[in-house]
Structures are given as structure tokens and as C-alpha cells.
Design a protein around this motif. Structure first.
Motif, PDB file in Angstrom:
ATOM      1  N   VAL A 102      63.012  50.701 -17.577  1.00  0.00           N
ATOM      2  CA  VAL A 102      62.934  48.901 -18.458  1.00  0.00           C
ATOM      3  C   VAL A 102      62.149  49.410 -19.498  1.00  0.00           C
ATOM      4  CG1 VAL A 102      63.123  46.965 -18.152  1.00  0.00           C
ATOM      5  CG2 VAL A 102      64.573  47.841 -17.087  1.00  0.00           C
ATOM      6  N   GLN A 103      62.024  48.915 -20.325  1.00  0.00           N
ATOM      7  CA  GLN A 103      61.088  49.178 -21.460  1.00  0.00           C
ATOM      8  C   GLN A 103      61.265  47.466 -21.772  1.00  0.00           C
ATOM      9  OE1 GLN A 103      62.576  51.726 -24.696  1.00  0.00           O
ATOM     10  NE2 GLN A 103      61.213  53.074 -23.940  1.00  0.00           N
ATOM     11  N   LEU A 104      60.220  46.863 -21.571  1.00  0.00           N
ATOM     12  CA  LEU A 104      59.999  45.425 -22.281  1.00  0.00           C
ATOM     13  C   LEU A 104      59.083  45.302 -23.295  1.00  0.00           C
ATOM     14  CD1 LEU A 104      61.272  42.735 -20.302  1.00  0.00           C
ATOM     15  CD2 LEU A 104      58.946  42.634 -19.619  1.00  0.00           C
ATOM     16  N   LYS A 105      59.365  44.155 -24.033  1.00  0.00           N
ATOM     17  CA  LYS A 105      58.599  43.913 -25.370  1.00  0.00           C
ATOM     18  C   LYS A 105      58.444  42.654 -25.395  1.00  0.00           C
ATOM     19  CE  LYS A 105      57.715  44.247 -30.032  1.00  0.00           C
ATOM     20  NZ  LYS A 105      57.431  44.861 -31.059  1.00  0.00           N
ATOM     21  N   CYS A 106      56.933  41.251 -25.033  1.00  0.00           N
ATOM     22  CA  CYS A 106      57.183  40.251 -25.583  1.00  0.00           C
ATOM     23  C   CYS A 106      55.977  39.695 -26.343  1.00  0.00           C
ATOM     24  CB  CYS A 106      56.560  39.847 -23.822  1.00  0.00           C
ATOM     25  SG  CYS A 106      57.902  39.889 -22.588  1.00  0.00           S
ATOM     26  N   THR A 107      56.813  38.970 -27.250  1.00  0.00           N
ATOM     27  CA  THR A 107      55.773  38.021 -28.002  1.00  0.00           C
ATOM     28  C   THR A 107      55.819  36.392 -28.438  1.00  0.00           C
ATOM     29  OG1 THR A 107      57.453  37.861 -29.757  1.00  0.00           O
ATOM     30  CG2 THR A 107      56.489  39.630 -30.051  1.00  0.00           C
ATOM     31  N   ARG A 157      65.198  46.393 -22.827  1.00  0.00           N
ATOM     32  CA  ARG A 157      65.375  47.515 -23.094  1.00  0.00           C
ATOM     33  C   ARG A 157      65.679  48.911 -22.041  1.00  0.00           C
ATOM     34  NH1 ARG A 157      63.947  47.446 -29.380  1.00  0.00           N
ATOM     35  NH2 ARG A 157      64.686  46.165 -29.702  1.00  0.00           N
ATOM     36  N   ARG A 158      67.265  49.353 -21.934  1.00  0.00           N
ATOM     37  CA  ARG A 158      67.483  50.604 -21.104  1.00  0.00           C
ATOM     38  C   ARG A 158      68.388  51.216 -21.232  1.00  0.00           C
ATOM     39  NH1 ARG A 158      67.688  48.997 -14.200  1.00  0.00           N
ATOM     40  NH2 ARG A 158      66.886  51.630 -14.023  1.00  0.00           N
ATOM     41  N   GLN A 159      68.008  52.170 -20.988  1.00  0.00           N
ATOM     42  CA  GLN A 159      69.569  53.151 -21.363  1.00  0.00           C
ATOM     43  C   GLN A 159      70.989  52.884 -20.184  1.00  0.00           C
ATOM     44  OE1 GLN A 159      69.289  55.333 -23.236  1.00  0.00           O
ATOM     45  NE2 GLN A 159      71.263  56.569 -23.336  1.00  0.00           N
ATOM     46  N   ALA A 160      71.818  53.172 -20.803  1.00  0.00           N
ATOM     47  CA  ALA A 160      72.624  52.757 -19.727  1.00  0.00           C
ATOM     48  C   ALA A 160      74.104  53.698 -20.391  1.00  0.00           C
ATOM     49  CB  ALA A 160      73.320  50.941 -20.132  1.00  0.00           C
ATOM     50  N   CYS A 161      74.746  54.643 -19.586  1.00  0.00           N
ATOM     51  CA  CYS A 161      75.352  55.499 -19.199  1.00  0.00           C
ATOM     52  C   CYS A 161      77.012  54.773 -18.706  1.00  0.00           C
ATOM     53  CB  CYS A 161      75.431  56.674 -18.726  1.00  0.00           C
ATOM     54  SG  CYS A 161      74.261  57.568 -19.355  1.00  0.00           S
TER      55      CYS A 161
END
Length: 87
Positions: free
Chosen positions: A66-71, A82-86
């Protein structure tokens, strides 16, 4: 304190969303979840929950980290997971 919690929850419900980006992999996509809350911990939790729901709603399996970005805003924190899902 109750009013602050209610406002935070209302913001999360109103702004929690799902974003989808196409990828080069067939049957895979970039799933995402967004949340705005009064604390960073709540924003992270809700963004991850929105991401998990997005993946489950499309009948997919999560793949990769999981890629996490906070502001930080003036009174709130907005996080995007965000994360890849198949399929």
C-alpha cells in the motif's frame, strides 16, 4: 469533543472516495481510497478502509504494498491510499 468527532466523521463520509487508474497489466488496476479526518491516525485508517472496500467491491485481490500519502490542512488531514489490485 462530540461535535468535533461528528464533524470529522461527516468529513470522512463526504470525502471518502475511490480512484481508479489503468495499468499495463491485463486484469489489474491501481485502486485507491481517500479520506479527510481531524487527525492523521483516523485519516490513515479511513483511507485504508476505503481502499479495501474498493478492491472488494470489484471482486479483486490486492497485490503489492500500500502506498500512502497524507497532507495536513489547517484543521484536517487528507490521506490517499493506493494499491495494485488484480482479478
Amino acid at each position: 469533543m462530540m461535535r468535533t468527532s461528528f464533524v470529522g466523521l461527516s468529513l470522512a463520509v463526504a470525502l471518502a472516495g475511490v480512484a481508479t487508474w489503468s495499468t499495463a497489466d491485463a486484469g489489474c488496476r491501481r485502486a485507491g481510497g481517500v479520506a479527510t479526518m481531524v487527525t492523521k491516525d483516523l485519516a490513515v485508517f479511513m483511507a485504508n478502509a476505503a481502499l479495501k472496500n474498493s478492491i472488494a467491491d470489484h471482486g479483486e485481490r490486492p497485490s503489492g504494498p500500500v502506498q500512502l500519502k497524507c497532507t495536513d490542512d489547517t484543521l484536517t488531514t487528507t490521506c490517499t491510499a493506493r494499491r495494485q489490485a488484480c482479478k
